[in-house]
Scaffold this motif. Structure first.
Motif, mmCIF file in Angstrom:
data_model
loop_
_atom_site.group_PDB
_atom_site.id
_atom_site.type_symbol
_atom_site.label_atom_id
_atom_site.label_comp_id
_atom_site.label_asym_id
_atom_site.label_seq_id
_atom_site.Cartn_x
_atom_site.Cartn_y
_atom_site.Cartn_z
ATOM 1 N N LYS A 54 18.176 24.682 -42.921
ATOM 2 C CA LYS A 54 17.851 23.247 -42.882
ATOM 3 C C LYS A 54 19.019 22.420 -43.389
ATOM 4 O O LYS A 54 19.323 21.355 -42.859
ATOM 5 N N GLU A 55 19.659 22.913 -44.432
ATOM 6 C CA GLU A 55 20.744 22.154 -45.062
ATOM 7 C C GLU A 55 22.004 22.104 -44.211
ATOM 8 O O GLU A 55 22.697 21.099 -44.202
ATOM 9 N N GLY A 56 22.311 23.193 -43.516
ATOM 10 C CA GLY A 56 23.597 23.185 -42.807
ATOM 11 C C GLY A 56 23.680 24.132 -41.627
ATOM 12 O O GLY A 56 24.784 24.547 -41.250
ATOM 13 N N GLY A 57 22.512 24.502 -41.065
ATOM 14 C CA GLY A 57 22.529 25.361 -39.876
ATOM 15 C C GLY A 57 22.955 26.787 -40.210
ATOM 16 O O GLY A 57 23.247 27.104 -41.365
ATOM 17 N N PRO A 58 23.009 27.642 -39.176
ATOM 18 C CA PRO A 58 23.300 29.062 -39.398
ATOM 19 C C PRO A 58 24.602 29.362 -40.159
ATOM 20 O O PRO A 58 24.590 30.210 -41.048
ATOM 21 N N PRO A 59 25.740 28.650 -39.882
ATOM 22 C CA PRO A 59 26.948 29.026 -40.629
ATOM 23 C C PRO A 59 26.765 28.848 -42.141
ATOM 24 O O PRO A 59 27.166 29.701 -42.929
ATOM 25 N N GLU A 146 12.246 35.409 -33.854
ATOM 26 C CA GLU A 146 13.044 34.403 -33.140
ATOM 27 C C GLU A 146 14.213 33.885 -34.008
ATOM 28 O O GLU A 146 15.355 33.834 -33.550
ATOM 29 N N VAL A 147 13.906 33.521 -35.257
ATOM 30 C CA VAL A 147 14.924 32.917 -36.126
ATOM 31 C C VAL A 147 16.074 33.889 -36.432
ATOM 32 O O VAL A 147 17.209 33.473 -36.672
ATOM 33 N N CYS A 148 15.797 35.159 -36.382
ATOM 34 C CA CYS A 148 16.806 36.178 -36.708
ATOM 35 C C CYS A 148 17.913 36.243 -35.658
ATOM 36 O O CYS A 148 19.043 36.661 -35.962
ATOM 37 N N LEU A 149 17.566 35.838 -34.427
ATOM 38 C CA LEU A 149 18.500 36.021 -33.306
ATOM 39 C C LEU A 149 19.785 35.220 -33.461
ATOM 40 O O LEU A 149 20.832 35.605 -32.950
ATOM 41 N N LYS A 150 19.702 34.104 -34.193
ATOM 42 C CA LYS A 150 20.892 33.270 -34.391
ATOM 43 C C LYS A 150 22.032 34.076 -35.034
ATOM 44 O O LYS A 150 23.192 33.804 -34.767
ATOM 45 N N CYS A 151 21.663 35.009 -35.887
ATOM 46 C CA CYS A 151 22.684 35.783 -36.610
ATOM 47 C C CYS A 151 22.670 37.276 -36.306
ATOM 48 O O CYS A 151 23.553 38.000 -36.751
ATOM 49 N N HIS A 152 21.644 37.742 -35.602
ATOM 50 C CA HIS A 152 21.564 39.180 -35.297
ATOM 51 C C HIS A 152 21.358 39.420 -33.802
ATOM 52 O O HIS A 152 21.120 40.549 -33.384
ATOM 53 N N VAL A 160 29.123 30.886 -35.862
ATOM 54 C CA VAL A 160 28.381 31.944 -36.557
ATOM 55 C C VAL A 160 29.244 33.206 -36.601
ATOM 56 O O VAL A 160 29.432 33.824 -37.646
ATOM 57 N N GLN A 161 29.813 33.553 -35.457
ATOM 58 C CA GLN A 161 30.643 34.755 -35.371
ATOM 59 C C GLN A 161 31.838 34.676 -36.324
ATOM 60 O O GLN A 161 32.204 35.665 -36.966
ATOM 61 N N ALA A 162 32.411 33.462 -36.441
ATOM 62 C CA ALA A 162 33.569 33.285 -37.325
ATOM 63 C C ALA A 162 33.199 33.598 -38.778
ATOM 64 O O ALA A 162 33.952 34.266 -39.489
ATOM 65 N N LYS A 163 32.025 33.120 -39.199
ATOM 66 C CA LYS A 163 31.552 33.403 -40.573
ATOM 67 C C LYS A 163 31.296 34.893 -40.762
ATOM 68 O O LYS A 163 31.638 35.467 -41.792
ATOM 69 N N LEU A 164 30.665 35.500 -39.762
ATOM 70 C CA LEU A 164 30.361 36.936 -39.869
ATOM 71 C C LEU A 164 31.655 37.741 -39.972
ATOM 72 O O LEU A 164 31.760 38.670 -40.780
ATOM 73 N N ASP A 165 32.652 37.358 -39.153
ATOM 74 C CA ASP A 165 33.935 38.069 -39.191
ATOM 75 C C ASP A 165 34.598 37.920 -40.557
ATOM 76 O O ASP A 165 35.241 38.852 -41.052
ATOM 77 N N GLU A 166 34.410 36.737 -41.149
ATOM 78 C CA GLU A 166 35.041 36.462 -42.439
ATOM 79 C C GLU A 166 34.445 37.340 -43.550
ATOM 80 O O GLU A 166 35.178 37.990 -44.294
ATOM 81 N N ALA A 173 25.418 44.596 -37.197
ATOM 82 C CA ALA A 173 24.043 44.094 -37.069
ATOM 83 C C ALA A 173 23.868 42.939 -36.085
ATOM 84 O O ALA A 173 23.170 41.970 -36.362
ATOM 85 N N THR A 174 24.505 43.047 -34.908
ATOM 86 C CA THR A 174 24.210 42.093 -33.838
ATOM 87 C C THR A 174 23.728 42.892 -32.620
ATOM 88 O O THR A 174 23.734 44.122 -32.648
ATOM 89 N N GLY A 175 23.298 42.172 -31.586
ATOM 90 C CA GLY A 175 22.846 42.849 -30.368
ATOM 91 C C GLY A 175 21.355 43.115 -30.344
ATOM 92 O O GLY A 175 20.860 43.827 -29.474
ATOM 93 N N TYR A 176 20.620 42.537 -31.292
ATOM 94 C CA TYR A 176 19.164 42.745 -31.351
ATOM 95 C C TYR A 176 18.423 41.750 -30.461
ATOM 96 O O TYR A 176 18.879 40.626 -30.247
ATOM 97 N N SER A 177 17.270 42.191 -29.961
ATOM 98 C CA SER A 177 16.386 41.324 -29.174
ATOM 99 C C SER A 177 15.071 41.165 -29.921
ATOM 100 O O SER A 177 14.743 41.962 -30.812
ATOM 101 N N LEU A 178 14.316 40.155 -29.505
ATOM 102 C CA LEU A 178 13.018 39.863 -30.114
ATOM 103 C C LEU A 178 12.144 41.123 -30.138
ATOM 104 O O LEU A 178 12.018 41.802 -29.114
#
Ligand code: HEC
Length: 191
Positions: A54-59, A146-152, A160-166, A173-178
């Motif tokens: 809510k405060e600043g989105g997924p990143p 559903e909410v998990c998909l933004k980061c997984h 998002v990817q840039a933060k994860l790489d950092e 832990a990506t490539g997951y589906s609902l």
């Protein structure tokens, strides 16, 4: 007290209980306590996640998770007086990597899901012997919502990817589906 078998397996929910009534009676209070601890732990993590989103989105939520996931895990373990953590066959944080018993259970969870079990209800309890001591162990599957998909999910936004790489250069832990099993809560307690 008589010597027990090395592993008294008892699958929770959906599957018939194996083992004697005495064994399941001994485990039931620990299973109940584990479920309560997991609910509390999950609530605390999710609260931080939702607030961060809510405060600043997924990143920003990734910054928050990176900072608080470890301390929340440690606090809740202490509060509930049990080893408490999250793990997965494909971890984001290498500190969450499963041990041999956990990875075996996670593989069984995948099979149980493939056989039609609802991942919301997949769990497993067992008394194992470790270094000559009896240890209660419990795992509960964590389905991907559903909410998990933004980061997984299969596709992550560039920011998002840039933060994860950092933070997580070895992220798996990506490539997951609902509905996929993202991982599991895992509990360990000396008998
Ligand atoms: C804002 C991004 C974000 C969202 C949304 C998100 N996660 Fe994560 N997840 C992370 C990060 C970052 C970590 C690593 C935390 C750490 O450093 O321990 C993580 C770790 C995990 C772990 C621990 C195992 C591992 O891979 O290290 C599980 C299990 C998990 N997430 C499940 C979920 C589930 C289920 C949802 C949806 C309810 C979800 N996550 C939503 C970012 C996210």
């Amino acid at each position: 007290m008589h010597k027990r078998f090395a592993a008294l397996a008892l699958a929770v929910a959906m599957t018939p209980i194996t083992g004697t009534a005495e064994e399941s009676a001994e485990m039931q209070p620990r299973i109940d306590a584990s479920k309560a601890a997991i609910q509390d732990f999950f609530g605390a993590l999710k609260g931080e996640l939702v607030k961060g989103m809510k405060e600043g989105g997924p990143p920003h939520a990734i910054d928050v998770c990176h900072k608080v996931a470890g301390p929340i895990t440690a606090n809740k373990a202490q509060e509930h007086d049990m080893h408490l953590a999250r793990t997965s066959l494909k971890v984001r944080n290498p500190e969450n990597a499963p041990d041999a018993w956990e990875s075996g259970v996670l593989k069984q969870f995948e099979e149980r899901k493939a056989n039609g079990e609802d991942p919301q209800k997949i769990a497993h309890a067992e008394i194992v012997e470790e270094d000559g001591r009896q240890v209660f162990r419990f795992m509960k599957a964590i389905p991907t919502g559903e909410v998990c998909l933004k980061c997984h999910g299969v596709e992550t936004a560039p920011e998002v990817q840039a933060k994860l790489d950092e933070y997580y250069p070895e992220d798996e832990a990506t490539g997951y589906s609902l509905g996929d099993i993202r991982g599991a809560f895992t509990i360990k307690q000396e008998m």
